[in-house]
Design a protein around this motif. Structure first.
Motif, short mmCIF file in Angstrom:
data_model
loop_
_atom_site.label_atom_id
_atom_site.label_comp_id
_atom_site.label_asym_id
_atom_site.label_seq_id
_atom_site.Cartn_x
_atom_site.Cartn_y
_atom_site.Cartn_z
N GLU A 36 -14.02 17.36 44.67
CA GLU A 36 -14.62 16.01 44.57
C GLU A 36 -15.26 15.81 43.20
O GLU A 36 -15.13 14.73 42.61
N LEU A 37 -15.95 16.82 42.72
CA LEU A 37 -16.57 16.72 41.40
C LEU A 37 -15.49 16.53 40.33
O LEU A 37 -15.63 15.72 39.42
N GLY A 38 -14.39 17.26 40.45
CA GLY A 38 -13.28 17.10 39.51
C GLY A 38 -12.72 15.69 39.53
O GLY A 38 -12.40 15.11 38.47
N GLU A 39 -12.61 15.11 40.72
CA GLU A 39 -12.11 13.74 40.83
C GLU A 39 -13.08 12.74 40.19
O GLU A 39 -12.65 11.80 39.51
N SER A 40 -14.37 12.94 40.38
CA SER A 40 -15.32 12.00 39.78
C SER A 40 -15.37 12.17 38.26
O SER A 40 -15.57 11.20 37.53
N MET A 41 -15.16 13.39 37.78
CA MET A 41 -15.06 13.59 36.33
C MET A 41 -13.85 12.85 35.78
O MET A 41 -13.93 12.21 34.73
N ALA A 42 -12.72 12.94 36.48
CA ALA A 42 -11.50 12.24 36.05
C ALA A 42 -11.71 10.73 36.07
O ALA A 42 -11.23 10.01 35.18
N ALA A 43 -12.43 10.23 37.07
CA ALA A 43 -12.69 8.79 37.16
C ALA A 43 -13.56 8.33 36.00
O ALA A 43 -13.32 7.26 35.42
N LEU A 44 -14.56 9.13 35.64
CA LEU A 44 -15.39 8.77 34.49
C LEU A 44 -14.57 8.81 33.21
O LEU A 44 -14.67 7.89 32.38
N ASP A 45 -13.75 9.82 33.06
CA ASP A 45 -12.89 9.91 31.87
C ASP A 45 -11.99 8.68 31.78
O ASP A 45 -11.83 8.10 30.70
N ALA A 46 -11.41 8.27 32.90
CA ALA A 46 -10.53 7.09 32.91
C ALA A 46 -11.31 5.83 32.55
O ALA A 46 -10.83 4.98 31.80
N ALA A 47 -12.53 5.71 33.09
CA ALA A 47 -13.34 4.53 32.77
C ALA A 47 -13.71 4.50 31.29
O ALA A 47 -13.66 3.45 30.64
N LEU A 48 -14.07 5.65 30.74
CA LEU A 48 -14.44 5.72 29.33
C LEU A 48 -13.26 5.43 28.42
O LEU A 48 -13.43 4.96 27.30
N ALA A 49 -12.04 5.70 28.90
CA ALA A 49 -10.84 5.48 28.10
C ALA A 49 -10.46 4.01 28.01
O ALA A 49 -9.67 3.62 27.14
N LEU A 50 -11.03 3.18 28.88
CA LEU A 50 -10.77 1.74 28.79
C LEU A 50 -11.33 1.20 27.48
O LEU A 50 -12.32 1.72 26.96
N PRO A 51 -10.75 0.14 26.96
CA PRO A 51 -11.31 -0.44 25.73
C PRO A 51 -12.68 -1.06 25.98
O PRO A 51 -12.85 -1.80 26.95
N VAL A 52 -13.65 -0.70 25.15
CA VAL A 52 -14.99 -1.27 25.33
C VAL A 52 -14.97 -2.78 25.13
O VAL A 52 -15.88 -3.47 25.59
N GLY A 53 -13.94 -3.29 24.50
CA GLY A 53 -13.80 -4.74 24.32
C GLY A 53 -13.68 -5.50 25.63
O GLY A 53 -13.79 -6.72 25.65
N LEU A 54 -13.46 -4.78 26.73
CA LEU A 54 -13.42 -5.44 28.04
C LEU A 54 -14.80 -5.89 28.50
O LEU A 54 -14.92 -6.57 29.51
N GLY A 55 -15.81 -5.47 27.75
CA GLY A 55 -17.17 -5.93 28.02
C GLY A 55 -17.69 -5.54 29.38
O GLY A 55 -17.83 -4.36 29.69
N SER A 56 -17.98 -6.53 30.21
CA SER A 56 -18.60 -6.27 31.51
C SER A 56 -17.69 -5.45 32.43
O SER A 56 -18.18 -4.68 33.25
N VAL A 57 -16.39 -5.59 32.30
CA VAL A 57 -15.47 -4.78 33.11
C VAL A 57 -15.64 -3.31 32.74
O VAL A 57 -15.75 -2.45 33.62
N TRP A 58 -15.69 -3.01 31.45
CA TRP A 58 -15.89 -1.64 31.00
C TRP A 58 -17.22 -1.11 31.51
O TRP A 58 -17.28 -0.01 32.06
N ARG A 59 -18.27 -1.90 31.35
CA ARG A 59 -19.60 -1.46 31.78
C ARG A 59 -19.65 -1.19 33.28
O ARG A 59 -20.20 -0.19 33.71
N ARG A 60 -19.05 -2.05 34.09
CA ARG A 60 -19.05 -1.85 35.54
C ARG A 60 -18.27 -0.60 35.93
O ARG A 60 -18.69 0.17 36.79
#
Length: 151
Positions: free
Chosen positions: A18-42
């Motif tokens: 489970e911890l590995g999956e949540s690490m992967a989810a954070l990595d995927a979220a961080l890989a999104l372009p920050v230009g997405l603004g509120s979508v990236w932040r959420r």
């Protein structure tokens, strides 16, 4: 290894996944372009929140009085320094997750602050990877068991 501890080790293995999956989810979220603004932040906020939950579960499970680290210290005193390093990691990792969540709650003003937040969260993932590696090595050294490297 007695039956009850074998069950405990299986719970550790499941929480590790489970911890590995949540690490992967954070990595995927961080890989999104920050230009997405509120979508990236959420997405980053949601992933950090899940990671915080899974990390706390990991700490509770491994640091329980009858848990993994207590057994490691009793069974293999030679591994006590490694166990202590893991315990120190726990405190530091939890503090960093809380700090990052606090930044998200307060809002990260400006592009530079967003980049710094992203870098800090990326460093956190790296620290977690190394923490899991050391934990896996400790478990193997004590029990000759592969705790699993993937989700």
């Amino acid at each position: 290894m007695d039956e009850s501890f074998a069950r405990h080790l299986e719970r550790v293995r499941a929480h590790r996944a489970e911890l590995g999956e949540s690490m992967a989810a954070l990595d995927a979220a961080l890989a999104l372009p920050v230009g997405l603004g509120s979508v990236w932040r959420r997405r980053v906020r949601a992933a950090l929140t899940e990671l915080a939950h899974d990390l706390r579960d990991h700490v509770d499970l491994t640091e329980a009085p009858d848990g993994l680290y207590a057994d490691l210290r009793e069974r293999e005193p030679r591994l006590s320094a490694g166990v202590q390093a893991q315990l120190t990691d726990h405190a530091e990792l939890l503090a960093e997750v809380d700090r990052l969540l606090g930044e998200r709650d307060e809002g990260v003003p400006g592009a530079t602050a967003v980049q710094e937040h992203r870098e800090a969260a990326t460093r956190l993932i790296g620290r977690l990877v190394r923490h899991r590696q050391r934990g896996s090595d400790l478990i193997h050294a004590a029990y000759d068991v592969d705790i699993g490297g993937s989700g």
